[in-house]
Design an enzyme around this catalytic site. Structure first.
Site, short mmCIF file in Angstrom:
data_model
loop_
_atom_site.label_atom_id
_atom_site.label_comp_id
_atom_site.label_asym_id
_atom_site.label_seq_id
_atom_site.Cartn_x
_atom_site.Cartn_y
_atom_site.Cartn_z
N ASP A 1 -33.37 -38.52 -36.26
CA ASP A 1 -33.62 -37.88 -37.56
C ASP A 1 -34.18 -36.29 -37.73
O ASP A 1 -35.43 -36.42 -37.41
CB ASP A 1 -34.38 -38.82 -38.42
CG ASP A 1 -33.27 -40.00 -38.98
OD1 ASP A 1 -32.27 -39.89 -39.07
OD2 ASP A 1 -34.20 -41.15 -38.95
N GLY B 1 -33.63 -39.32 -46.43
CA GLY B 1 -34.75 -38.81 -46.22
C GLY B 1 -36.23 -39.22 -46.99
O GLY B 1 -37.32 -38.56 -47.28
N GLY C 1 -34.89 -48.41 -38.84
CA GLY C 1 -36.36 -47.77 -38.97
C GLY C 1 -37.68 -48.65 -39.01
O GLY C 1 -37.39 -49.86 -38.43
N HIS D 1 -30.94 -42.85 -32.26
CA HIS D 1 -30.89 -41.85 -33.45
C HIS D 1 -31.96 -41.02 -33.80
O HIS D 1 -32.98 -41.61 -33.82
CB HIS D 1 -30.96 -43.17 -34.75
CG HIS D 1 -30.46 -42.17 -36.09
ND1 HIS D 1 -29.00 -42.14 -36.37
CD2 HIS D 1 -31.25 -41.92 -37.05
CE1 HIS D 1 -28.83 -41.61 -37.44
NE2 HIS D 1 -30.28 -41.36 -37.88
N ASP E 1 -26.77 -46.53 -42.62
CA ASP E 1 -28.30 -46.15 -42.13
C ASP E 1 -28.86 -46.11 -43.62
O ASP E 1 -28.62 -45.71 -44.80
CB ASP E 1 -28.23 -44.47 -41.75
CG ASP E 1 -29.56 -44.00 -41.41
OD1 ASP E 1 -30.45 -44.80 -41.65
OD2 ASP E 1 -29.57 -42.61 -41.06
N GLY E 2 -30.27 -46.66 -43.45
CA GLY E 2 -31.12 -46.43 -44.73
C GLY E 2 -31.62 -47.71 -45.14
O GLY E 2 -30.92 -48.84 -45.35
N SER E 3 -33.21 -48.03 -45.00
CA SER E 3 -34.01 -49.18 -45.40
C SER E 3 -33.26 -50.34 -45.06
O SER E 3 -33.09 -51.52 -45.62
CB SER E 3 -33.79 -49.08 -47.01
OG SER E 3 -34.54 -48.27 -47.71
N HIS F 1 -28.95 -36.66 -36.27
CA HIS F 1 -28.82 -36.65 -37.76
C HIS F 1 -29.25 -35.57 -38.42
O HIS F 1 -30.45 -35.52 -38.64
CB HIS F 1 -28.97 -37.95 -38.27
CG HIS F 1 -28.81 -38.22 -39.60
ND1 HIS F 1 -29.52 -39.19 -40.20
CD2 HIS F 1 -28.14 -37.46 -40.59
CE1 HIS F 1 -29.18 -39.23 -41.67
NE2 HIS F 1 -28.24 -38.37 -41.81
N SER G 1 -34.09 -45.35 -34.73
CA SER G 1 -34.48 -44.04 -35.01
C SER G 1 -35.70 -43.75 -34.35
O SER G 1 -37.11 -44.21 -34.60
CB SER G 1 -34.95 -43.81 -36.50
OG SER G 1 -35.35 -42.53 -36.93
N GLY H 1 -38.85 -45.93 -48.56
CA GLY H 1 -39.38 -46.96 -49.41
C GLY H 1 -38.18 -47.35 -50.54
O GLY H 1 -38.61 -47.82 -51.33
#
Length: 226
Positions: A36, A144, A199, A34, A177-179, A67, A10, A147
């Site tokens: 965001d 979005g 990320g 990527h 996608d994510g964490s 994205h 990202s 944590g």
């Protein structure tokens, strides 16, 4: 390095004081860039905008994926296509009233069409336009909000999506996608993911020096597939 998973860092996470060197390394060694895009409405945070892509489009070689975590992506398709996005990926719940029009417009603009699904969104939502897609992004956390813990139930969604792809003879990419972190690389790969978005936890936070952080990320990814 021959990876089991493609990677899409990202780029908006780059350190502003070391932006050039980090983007050069990412462009050299990653598969996708990527991007965001967040509007503070669809998600409670803000991201980079089209000017960021426009500045990079003649300076990078890897495809930029916009994205669109924004409330009304239909209004900005031309903007991101002109800015150099190779892929445009809105969220399914933002285009459900005009999904076919939106996806066909993305393609008419010369871009590849993606769609992103939040964890609570069922695959049935995209069933009828799945043959038009070049990429499906499965969010493994709510979009979005940083944590969060990975929602492992989303792995079942990836398995189901892979099965649909095989049964229908389709060739879209499956992206997670994510964490992202080393504990989920193998489960995501085994579920059917082709690519993961990286990320801060997966990359930037690994070390103060970005090259060192990159090496740690690569080593972690290699170790989990041994």
């Amino acid at each position: 390095m021959n990876r089991k998973l493609m990677i899409a860092p990202s780029v908006g996470c780059c350190d502003l004081f070391h932006m050039e060197e980090q983007i050069k390394l990412i462009d050299e060694k990653s598969d996708f860039l990527h991007m965001d895009i967040k509007d503070g409405v669809y998600v409670p945070s803000f991201g980079i905008g089209p000017d960021f892509l426009d500045y990079l489009k003649d300076k990078v070689t890897k495809p930029m994926d916009a994205h669109l975590m924004i409330e009304h992506p239909q209004q900005y398709l031309e903007t991101f296509a002109k800015a150099g996005a190779a892929y445009i990926t809105p969220h399914t719940d933002c285009i459900e009233r005009d999904a076919f029009v939106t996806i066909n417009k993305i393609k008419a603009l010369g871009c590849k069409a993606g769609i992103a699904l939040n964890p609570s969104v069922p695959l049935e939502t995209i069933e009828y336009y799945l043959p038009l897609l070049d990429k499906v992004t499965i969010m493994i956390v709510d979009a979005g909000i940083s944590g969060q813990k990975v929602i492992t139930q989303t792995f079942d969604k990836i398995r189901k999506l892979k099965k649909i792809r095989e049964e229908k003879g389709l060739d879209f990419l499956i992206e997670a996608d994510g964490s992202m972190n080393k504990d989920v690389y193998r489960p995501l790969y085994e579920a059917g993911a082709d690519m993961v978005v990286l990320g801060p936890p997966a990359l930037w936070n690994k070390a103060e020096d970005f090259q060192e952080a990159w090496n740690i990320m690569e080593q972690e990814m290699e170790e989990v597939f041994q």
